[in-house]
Design an enzyme around this catalytic site. Structure first.
Site: not given
Lengths: 548, 548
Positions: B23, B40, B43-44, B279, B281, B283-284, B427
């Site tokens: 984009r 993609s 996972n969850c 490089i 990196a 994510g997990d 509320y």
């Protein structure tokens, strides 16, 4: 030195103030004068008791006089109307509304918490309408409930499409009554802008509520059994609920020479102090500063009243705290939908002549692949240069409250739209998406701030097309077939890169998709290829809903 | 100048990065190498497909290779494992895992997004356990699903009581399987502290899940059909789900000489750059800074991965943005309950030797008089001097996500506990109370900061009583009858003012009620009357739950 503090009005703010006063000081002499029979009842629950969602009337009575007096060592006097304040002598005149007896009571400080009462305009015939009700307190509730039980009305007209009006429309409908809502402006729910209210208009009609917009009541006839509107609508009705707004109970303040604002609200400083430093005022009766635009306004809601009740007790006990203005966060259930907003809407900003930028997004309430995900229409209003968040509105069937609460918190934290993508919100499929709707709103707004995309609004595109503008609808053919903007050309997004030669390089090209996301991708492709381009904000969905 | 960007790993962060890269720039040459078959995917959502809540497998495949390639003009190569990075030559070696073929590809920039894989410890017998599964991707999911369909297991053991473990326990239970959870520590759900996890322990047992805490697996026997624990528990099982944690996929990074942290996470700066500036990196697999305590840590969650994916694309395209650390906001559905938390818990703060203050409150999800209100256990951890919010935990059946999201937003906005009462949250009776639970938490914490009340914690009171301390239980007699702390004396709150003479003036008096609110009122009454007093935080409810 025991201070004698008189609280005038024992509902929301007054009760809160009394309890906090006692917790801070065992010695204070605290007297509550309440005109009615009840203190601290659940105002916001009244429509739901009438509708039958709340079945036990006692549940509405949050505190009773006996228990509260005992627990907080208070002198609570119900049926007691303060009819005059003598500021020089520092005393009040109290009328026992049952016996008619009048007596005096001295004070060191007064907390005025008289509330606001429903506006009842001088509509011809209104005085003879025996079936006409307003809803403010337990007594009103009992009257309406017993009227319904006794007369089994089949048709009702609700005059005024605000919070109480729509809550009552739903609850009367729940009682099997055919309801018509008559609203003077072109939309219900004033905190929303029109295109957001349009979602609710559709839903009300879906639920069988008749909606008459842009029309007021001209006269009430036949002892309330018939209503004539200014535009000539005539309707028969068995019950009328008048809910066109409230007016501050300011008579006592005016009599005492306390300053009030343009709309009658008692004026206070940030210490909730009137122009008499011994007299404080809180709740629906006061004028507050709008947190967003800093202008004086009236925002009669439960949160401010309770907050002010707490603060006034802190202030009287010497704490260095202040009331910072009212953001006006509000919410209502309207049948299956939730409507919520915070901060300023376009109508307010336009009135103030303040420039702003708007985005509309249509995310789902939680991960689309997990059952129960439903769309949320989310609107964010902000300053394009600073990113300051002016307000947000959301309408949907689930998790609308969460998104508005998060944005209200962001506003109080001084966060800008550029900070919203960085909010680390709780994600698991039943609750949200890895990019929460609030994150998404932040991304979309940031893209505009950073000049990655220009947008136009739903109310601008028809004129642009009439003037010969080019609109490309980048949705799939089957979406296009289901409805599109007249005058648009269909080029599905995934074909766009191959059809750039068909497009004009000189003029601005407008693009639209279903909700704005693919339009944004298309806009980026075009911009990167040297075209001038603007995306229709909120896509076909916002456009179609608004103009329905 | 066309930049060639290689993304290694096409799931969460990798896909997000690719889309944003495109984009921002139509010219970039973007290649995604994904070892597996899918990019993609959700996972969850995997446990919920196994459990049958999500019925359509295709819904898990958020993007497919063909559509994503077309839309974003990407070169996506699945079944393609990058086996080596040559940083000097700026090229990678790619293995086609189907054909075995190895080829080279040059790059200008790399985005490493390899993720993390389930930890599989060398438990004796684990290699022979044919019924043992881990859950990371579509392939694992398909394996488990087909095993269940084919073998109709009746008993399962879940090893590890974290997010995936408990989600799988619920989903296996939904498949009619009798589940045992074995967890090495004394509690499930590590982000919670023990007394909060205790609510979930009770609920799991209520639901028929067998819970073995403080015990690890010693050996797996009989090809996986039997498990022996370190404490000598032996159980038969038809299926084993191993979910004791994940480990970063750092082999490629290590081979390339990129720096990793103590726990193996790839180290990056705030620009998500490794020690090789070409490089990046995300994510997990990366080490992040804990937003609260600023220490390096590993927080493998979907929100950070997606956020980093977006940011790395912005950074590569020259935008002045950075990743600000991970707060660790997390949430899970555990049967009827929601468990959510943000920031640091007591365990982390104790490990860091950081002093903190804690409060527990037990508000209801919305106005008590409106149907469906359920309790929420809400814990707030903060600094008593500055009011800095360190973290929050919430457990309940409704609106838990909302309260944690609001607090997470407050933390990001730099708000303190003293600002929480000032959050103007939406509320109406179906959604909240005029004082929202978050407001209440702020009030309670502020009272402590301002010295209005001192508190003690659930784990302190037994010792105090053993040492001869005085504890007054101020609840009503019928509440007292239903259970109370051994050694307490009953004095109902509303009798307290009349019984002050019975109480010792010299020593500290401890008070408790059901949830802490009346205890606080009692503490105020006593303090104002010259007593030294401390309130039991969270009341009987927190105490009883924690010690159950």
């Amino acid at each position: 030195m025991t201070e004698k503090i008189i609280i005038i009005g024992g509902v929301a703010g007054g009760s809160t103030a009394a309890a906090r006063l006692r917790r801070l000081n065992e010695e204070s002499n605290i007297i509550i004068f309440e005109k009615g029979e009840y203190i601290s009842f659940a105002n916001c629950g009244l429509p739901y008791y009438i509708g039958g969602t709340i079945t036990d009337r006692d549940k509405l009575l949050v505190q009773n006089v006996k228990d509260m007096s005992l627990r907080y060592n208070l002198d609570i006097r119900i049926f007691s109307e303060v009819i005059k304040i003598d500021r020089q002598a520092k005393k009040v005149f109290v009328k026992n509304v049952q016996s008619g007896e009048i007596y005096e009571e001295t004070y060191d400080k007064i907390i005025l918490s008289p509330g606001a009462r429903p506006v009842v305009p001088p509509i011809p015939g209104i005085d003879k309408a025996k079936t006409l009700f307003t809803l403010r307190n337990m007594e009103d509730t009992d009257r309406i409930k017993s009227f319904i039980n006794k007369h089994l009305p089949r048709k009702a007209v609700v005059i005024g499409g605000g919070f109480i009006g729509l809550e009552m429309a739903e609850n009367l409908h729940d009682q099997g009554i055919k309801v018509t809502v008559v609203e003077m402006s072109e939309q219900v729910m004033a905190p929303l802008d029109k295109e957001m209210a349009a979602i609710i208009h559709n839903h009300l009609q879906e639920k069988g509520i008749e909606l008459i917009l842009g029309d007021g009541v001209k006269s009430i006839e036949n002892n309330g059994q018939s209503i004539l509107t200014q535009k000539g609508n005539k309707m028969e009705t068995d019950l009328i609920l008048l809910s066109i707004g409230v007016r501050p109970e300011n008579e006592l303040a005016l009599q005492a020479g306390l300053r009030t604002g343009k709309r009658g609200g008692i004026q206070v400083n940030q210490k909730l102090q009137t122009n008499d430093p011994s007299i404080f005022a809180i709740g629906d009766a006061i004028e507050v500063n709008d947190f967003t635009n800093k202008q004086p306004t009236m925002i009669p809601l439960a949160w401010p009243a309770n907050r002010q009740g707490r603060l006034v007790a802190d202030i009287i006990n010497g704490k260095d705290v202040q009331y910072n203005g009212t953001l006006g966060t509000s919410i209502a259930k309207v049948f299956d939908y939730t409507v919520a907003s915070t901060g300023n809407n376009e109508k307010i900003l336009n009135r103030l002549g303040k420039p702003y930028e708007v985005i509309h997004i249509h995310p789902v309430s939680h991960a689309g692949y997990y059952p129960g995900a439903v769309p949320i229409a989310l609107k964010l209003i902000f300053d394009k240069t600073s990113g300051t968040i002016y307000g947000a509105q959301a309408v949907g069937k689930d998790s609308v409250d969460k998104r508005i609460d998060v944005i209200a918190t962001a506003i109080k934290g001084g966060l800008t739209v550029k900070d919203l993508p960085d909010l680390e919100l709780a994600y698991a499929p039943p609750y949200s998406s890895a990019k929460d709707p609030v994150n998404m709103a932040g991304y979309v707004a940031s893209n505009i701030m950073e000049g990655e995309v220009d947008t136009i609004q739903w109310h601008e595109i028809d004129r642009i097309l009439a003037d010969g503008g080019t609109l490309i609808d980048v949705r799939r053919p089957e979406e296009w077939e289901n409805g599109h903007i007249t005058g648009a050309t269909s080029i599905p997004l995934d074909e766009l890169r191959d059809r750039l030669d068909d497009l004009p390089k000189e003029e601005t090209i407008y693009v639209n998709c279903q909700v704005g996301l693919r339009g944004y991708i298309a806009a980026r492709i075009l911009a990167e290829n040297g075209f001038k381009v603007k995306n229709l904000d909120g896509g076909w969905k916002t456009y179609e809903t608004a103009l329905q």
